[in-house]
Each structure stands twice: as C-alpha cells, then as structure tokens.
Write a protein that holds these residues in place. Structure first.
Motif, PDB file in Angstrom:
ATOM      1  N   UNK A 102       1.320  -1.276   0.309  1.00  0.00           N
ATOM      2  CA  UNK A 102      -0.233  -0.353  -0.115  1.00  0.00           C
ATOM      3  C   UNK A 102       0.789   1.608  -0.065  1.00  0.00           C
ATOM      4  N   UNK A 103       0.706   2.594  -0.305  1.00  0.00           N
ATOM      5  CA  UNK A 103       1.320   3.591  -0.528  1.00  0.00           C
ATOM      6  C   UNK A 103       1.728   4.257   0.890  1.00  0.00           C
ATOM      7  N   UNK A 104       2.640   4.335   1.027  1.00  0.00           N
ATOM      8  CA  UNK A 104       3.934   5.056   1.896  1.00  0.00           C
ATOM      9  C   UNK A 104       4.208   3.742   2.717  1.00  0.00           C
ATOM     10  N   UNK A 105       3.989   2.493   2.893  1.00  0.00           N
ATOM     11  CA  UNK A 105       4.329   0.889   2.626  1.00  0.00           C
ATOM     12  C   UNK A 105       5.769   0.087   2.277  1.00  0.00           C
ATOM     13  N   UNK A 106       6.086  -0.801   3.588  1.00  0.00           N
ATOM     14  CA  UNK A 106       7.020  -1.667   2.572  1.00  0.00           C
ATOM     15  C   UNK A 106       5.732  -2.659   1.831  1.00  0.00           C
ATOM     16  N   UNK A 107       6.652  -3.939   0.465  1.00  0.00           N
ATOM     17  CA  UNK A 107       6.006  -4.369   0.654  1.00  0.00           C
ATOM     18  C   UNK A 107       5.844  -5.704   1.486  1.00  0.00           C
ATOM     19  N   UNK A 108       4.694  -6.494   1.725  1.00  0.00           N
ATOM     20  CA  UNK A 108       5.082  -7.430   2.743  1.00  0.00           C
ATOM     21  C   UNK A 108       4.227  -8.690   1.930  1.00  0.00           C
ATOM     22  N   UNK A 109       4.924  -9.920   3.020  1.00  0.00           N
ATOM     23  CA  UNK A 109       4.424 -10.942   2.746  1.00  0.00           C
ATOM     24  C   UNK A 109       3.066 -11.418   3.035  1.00  0.00           C
ATOM     25  N   UNK A 110       2.350 -11.542   2.172  1.00  0.00           N
ATOM     26  CA  UNK A 110       1.219 -12.513   2.515  1.00  0.00           C
ATOM     27  C   UNK A 110       0.977 -14.351   2.503  1.00  0.00           C
TER      28      UNK A 110
END
Length: 113
Positions: free
Chosen positions: A39-47
């Motif tokens: 999401x904007x402004x956040x790091x990519x995260x594992x789902x």
C-alpha cells in the motif's frame, strides 16, 4: 523468467477474488514462490508463500481467509481470497525465486466497505 498476473479488481467487503500468476518457466525449478502486497507509503509485505513444493506460510492477517495454491502443469500460482476486508486493499505482486528473484507486474485489489 516472466511472471504475468491477473485477477485483481474491485469487490465489496466479504467478497472473493482469485489472483493468478503465470510463469514462463517450470514451477518445479522455483524453490520459493509467494504473494506480496503493498500500500502507498508502506513496505511490500508477504501475504502467502510456498517453501518448496508443499509447505505453505501465511501472514497472520489472512490466515483462514486466503489460500495459496499452484498448478504445475499450467505453470500458474493462485491466491484465493475470501471474506475480503477493506484493509486487504493493496497492489498484489507475485514473486518467484531460484537464486534470483522475479516479480510480477502487480495487480490492484480494492475492497470497498
């Protein structure tokens, strides 16, 4: 290696979507593959991810709602997302790794309340 994603879109809370990630190579050559979101402004995260051909891992926020699967014959990995929530809204990316990392182009998932 090319990864092509599809299946994103707009859905109401409680609805479902299935994401697909089709690879240009045999999935059995990829020791690791998974889905991530950002999401904007956040790091990519594992789902969710496959470790090896069978073991699966999920982030706590999606356990019981999302399911990762694969069809080796179709060279495709899936993410079935059920009971979607507004906080699941993000750009979803697939990733595969064989010593090098490969990313899909991303697909937008928007969940309205």
């Amino acid at each position: 290696v090319q990864l092509v994603e599809s299946g994103g879109g707009l859905v109401q809370a409680g609805g479902s979507l299935r994401l697909s990630c089709t690879a240009s190579v045999n999935l059995l050559n990829m020791p690791y593959m998974g889905w991530y979101r950002q999401t904007p402004g956040k790091q990519r995260e594992l789902v969710a991810g496959f470790i090896g051909a069978i073991r699966r891992e999920y982030t706590d926020a999606v356990k019981g709602r999302f399911t990762i699967s694969r069809d080796n014959a179709k060279k495709t990995m899936y993410l079935q997302m059920n009971n979607l929530k507004p906080e699941d809204t993000a750009v979803y990316y697939c990733k595969m790794r064989d010593g090098r990392e490969y990313w899909g182009q991303g697909t937008q998932v928007t969940v309205s309340s």
